[in-house]
Design a protein around this motif. Sequence first.
Motif, PDB file in Angstrom:
ATOM      1  N   THR A  72      41.821  59.203  35.797  1.00  0.00           N
ATOM      2  CA  THR A  72      42.498  58.569  34.730  1.00  0.00           C
ATOM      3  C   THR A  72      41.901  58.267  33.012  1.00  0.00           C
ATOM      4  O   THR A  72      40.585  57.536  33.939  1.00  0.00           O
ATOM      5  N   PRO A  73      41.723  59.087  32.601  1.00  0.00           N
ATOM      6  CA  PRO A  73      40.883  58.098  31.710  1.00  0.00           C
ATOM      7  C   PRO A  73      41.421  56.648  30.505  1.00  0.00           C
ATOM      8  O   PRO A  73      40.181  56.247  30.111  1.00  0.00           O
ATOM      9  N   ILE A  74      42.435  56.358  31.084  1.00  0.00           N
ATOM     10  CA  ILE A  74      42.613  54.236  30.217  1.00  0.00           C
ATOM     11  C   ILE A  74      42.953  53.879  31.912  1.00  0.00           C
ATOM     12  O   ILE A  74      43.166  54.835  32.529  1.00  0.00           O
ATOM     13  N   HIS A  75      42.740  52.565  31.741  1.00  0.00           N
ATOM     14  CA  HIS A  75      43.152  51.933  32.356  1.00  0.00           C
ATOM     15  C   HIS A  75      43.483  50.492  31.523  1.00  0.00           C
ATOM     16  O   HIS A  75      43.557  50.499  30.745  1.00  0.00           O
ATOM     17  N   ALA A  76      44.669  50.046  32.511  1.00  0.00           N
ATOM     18  CA  ALA A  76      45.342  48.846  31.605  1.00  0.00           C
ATOM     19  C   ALA A  76      44.367  47.557  32.302  1.00  0.00           C
ATOM     20  O   ALA A  76      42.828  47.579  33.285  1.00  0.00           O
ATOM     21  N   PRO A  77      44.385  46.646  31.761  1.00  0.00           N
ATOM     22  CA  PRO A  77      43.109  45.896  32.208  1.00  0.00           C
ATOM     23  C   PRO A  77      43.072  45.347  33.817  1.00  0.00           C
ATOM     24  O   PRO A  77      44.381  44.823  34.295  1.00  0.00           O
ATOM     25  N   GLY A  78      41.933  45.000  33.866  1.00  0.00           N
ATOM     26  CA  GLY A  78      42.201  44.857  35.758  1.00  0.00           C
ATOM     27  C   GLY A  78      41.694  43.497  36.159  1.00  0.00           C
ATOM     28  O   GLY A  78      41.946  42.423  35.398  1.00  0.00           O
ATOM     29  N   PRO A  79      41.629  43.121  36.886  1.00  0.00           N
ATOM     30  CA  PRO A  79      41.781  41.722  37.437  1.00  0.00           C
ATOM     31  C   PRO A  79      40.305  41.220  37.215  1.00  0.00           C
ATOM     32  O   PRO A  79      38.725  42.353  37.336  1.00  0.00           O
ATOM     33  N   PHE A  80      40.351  39.883  36.539  1.00  0.00           N
ATOM     34  CA  PHE A  80      38.627  38.900  36.385  1.00  0.00           C
ATOM     35  C   PHE A  80      38.079  39.041  37.680  1.00  0.00           C
ATOM     36  O   PHE A  80      38.693  38.577  39.226  1.00  0.00           O
ATOM     37  N   LEU A  81      36.635  39.680  37.535  1.00  0.00           N
ATOM     38  CA  LEU A  81      35.694  39.433  38.454  1.00  0.00           C
ATOM     39  C   LEU A  81      34.527  39.010  37.717  1.00  0.00           C
ATOM     40  O   LEU A  81      33.814  39.290  37.209  1.00  0.00           O
ATOM     41  N   GLY A  82      33.562  38.367  38.804  1.00  0.00           N
ATOM     42  CA  GLY A  82      32.453  37.652  37.905  1.00  0.00           C
ATOM     43  C   GLY A  82      32.829  36.360  38.493  1.00  0.00           C
ATOM     44  O   GLY A  82      32.894  35.765  39.070  1.00  0.00           O
ATOM     45  N   GLU A  83      31.389  35.826  37.986  1.00  0.00           N
ATOM     46  CA  GLU A  83      31.121  34.097  37.929  1.00  0.00           C
ATOM     47  C   GLU A  83      32.797  33.894  36.545  1.00  0.00           C
ATOM     48  O   GLU A  83      32.156  34.132  35.177  1.00  0.00           O
ATOM     49  N   THR A  84      32.837  32.139  36.929  1.00  0.00           N
ATOM     50  CA  THR A  84      33.515  31.653  36.244  1.00  0.00           C
ATOM     51  C   THR A  84      33.115  29.871  36.360  1.00  0.00           C
ATOM     52  O   THR A  84      33.099  30.147  37.299  1.00  0.00           O
ATOM     53  N   GLY A 168      51.725  19.644  40.926  1.00  0.00           N
ATOM     54  CA  GLY A 168      52.978  20.812  41.391  1.00  0.00           C
ATOM     55  C   GLY A 168      52.765  21.017  39.939  1.00  0.00           C
ATOM     56  O   GLY A 168      53.886  22.069  39.549  1.00  0.00           O
ATOM     57  N   GLU A 169      52.018  21.001  39.123  1.00  0.00           N
ATOM     58  CA  GLU A 169      51.895  21.421  37.998  1.00  0.00           C
ATOM     59  C   GLU A 169      50.611  22.874  37.546  1.00  0.00           C
ATOM     60  O   GLU A 169      49.332  22.747  38.439  1.00  0.00           O
ATOM     61  N   THR A 170      50.387  23.178  36.584  1.00  0.00           N
ATOM     62  CA  THR A 170      49.119  24.351  36.258  1.00  0.00           C
ATOM     63  C   THR A 170      49.070  24.684  35.206  1.00  0.00           C
ATOM     64  O   THR A 170      49.267  24.129  34.015  1.00  0.00           O
ATOM     65  N   VAL A 171      47.300  24.829  35.193  1.00  0.00           N
ATOM     66  CA  VAL A 171      46.371  25.161  33.845  1.00  0.00           C
ATOM     67  C   VAL A 171      45.901  26.137  33.783  1.00  0.00           C
ATOM     68  O   VAL A 171      45.619  26.736  34.574  1.00  0.00           O
ATOM     69  N   LYS A 172      45.948  26.660  32.971  1.00  0.00           N
ATOM     70  CA  LYS A 172      45.863  27.883  32.363  1.00  0.00           C
ATOM     71  C   LYS A 172      44.422  27.935  31.664  1.00  0.00           C
ATOM     72  O   LYS A 172      44.448  27.328  31.313  1.00  0.00           O
ATOM     73  N   LEU A 173      43.565  28.751  32.482  1.00  0.00           N
ATOM     74  CA  LEU A 173      42.294  28.720  31.687  1.00  0.00           C
ATOM     75  C   LEU A 173      41.727  30.189  31.370  1.00  0.00           C
ATOM     76  O   LEU A 173      42.397  31.106  31.430  1.00  0.00           O
ATOM     77  N   ALA A 174      40.589  30.376  30.522  1.00  0.00           N
ATOM     78  CA  ALA A 174      40.691  31.273  30.328  1.00  0.00           C
ATOM     79  C   ALA A 174      40.250  32.180  31.374  1.00  0.00           C
ATOM     80  O   ALA A 174      40.611  33.467  30.945  1.00  0.00           O
ATOM     81  N   ASP A 175      40.167  32.463  32.402  1.00  0.00           N
ATOM     82  CA  ASP A 175      39.701  33.443  33.650  1.00  0.00           C
ATOM     83  C   ASP A 175      40.630  32.948  34.672  1.00  0.00           C
ATOM     84  O   ASP A 175      40.513  33.434  35.639  1.00  0.00           O
ATOM     85  N   GLY A 176      41.716  32.404  34.779  1.00  0.00           N
ATOM     86  CA  GLY A 176      42.804  32.094  35.153  1.00  0.00           C
ATOM     87  C   GLY A 176      43.582  30.691  35.716  1.00  0.00           C
ATOM     88  O   GLY A 176      43.450  30.969  34.627  1.00  0.00           O
TER      89      GLY A 176
END
Length: 422
Positions: A72-84, A168-176
Amino acid sequence: MTIALIYVAIFIAAFVAVRATGRFVERQRDFTSLKTVTFGDESAVRPNRIASIISVLAIFLIWGAFTGSKITPIHAPGPFLGETSFTYTAQAPDLSTDEGVVRVNVHRVGEDAAKPEGADGGEGFAKDDAASVAAWRSGLIRVDRNDVGGDAEGYKVIAIDGQPIAPGETVKLADGTVTMTPKGTLNFSPDPGWQMEKIWLPAPEDVWNRLIEIGTDGYRGFTLWEHVGWSLMRVVAGFALGSAVGIPLGYAMGLSNWFRGWFDPIVEFMRPVPPLALIPLVIIWFGIDETGKIVLLFLAALWIMTIAARAGVSGVNITKIHAAYSLGASKWQILRHVIIPNSLPEIFTGARVAMGVCWGTVVAAELVAAEKGAGQMIVAASKFQLTDIVIMGIVLIGIVGYGIDILMRLAENWLVPWKGRS
């Protein structure tokens, strides 16, 4: 929800585009195009083949876009891969605080990836840490084991990247995201993106490759065609028995008050009972061999064919019967030349429904200790989370079922050419 919205958007865009261009490209020159009033006339409605092609392509496009397919020519955003990385703020028992850095290497599922390089140093008690996490997964990061005094009572992590956090709390980061467990341990989850993992939905080419593999080498000791052939044999046998009993019973109920009064409660009681609910009883009565499976499919077709035949008899135009009587026809001649021909369209409609129900029920029928069959192949693959085989089997069942329906339509057009004519 996102996939549904995209599908609706493709549908609307395709409808508008085809309608806008169809006026200049398509010009029908058949009888339907000459009708002045077509809205509400079923005979004037024909499937738009362009819409059918776009519909199938849209499904494959969405499927490939959300699975990272190579075709397929287009793709939805995939999972983050690499170092963070992210920082954490630790608090010592004496209420002093210090910051450390956690570096995370996010790799593909099934790959071996080393932790990022980083020195566990620093002047304070919070030391840098490193971890390796697979995409779509999460990993516990025990920063307390690396920090000086991390095992002391009163030690805790109070912030992630400057954002306060508590158990029990969650913090949102740039990559996860980072979630703190009830015991105070950090759990890092990389951003999954919009694509689906292969274990949930493999790419179209993976399903195709699995089809080629099983078509060549077979599955669980049987070829692909043996699996499909056994399912077809069971469906045809169950449908044939259901028709052989249901059609005469339906005619009898449509022609006799006594038969209708006797069998109507039974038919109306059994009609809404799904075939799956009968599996335990079928096992007890007929065992787990082929007899039990065919009996289950027989019961799935019986009531549908009975109702279709009864409705076909009841729907015969009474003026035709009166005309036959006036010409001196006997009851047998009326049955043969009037009732049966005029009830066949309704019976064929019921046959198509019954065959579809039987083909869908065969999966459940093959749950009963079957060694071969398309349904058994799907069930066996699901136990080992072989999603590509499961989807391949589902697509195969759908294609075969669609092919059966087309054949029955052709047979109906050939055997009942008077359908729709008064």
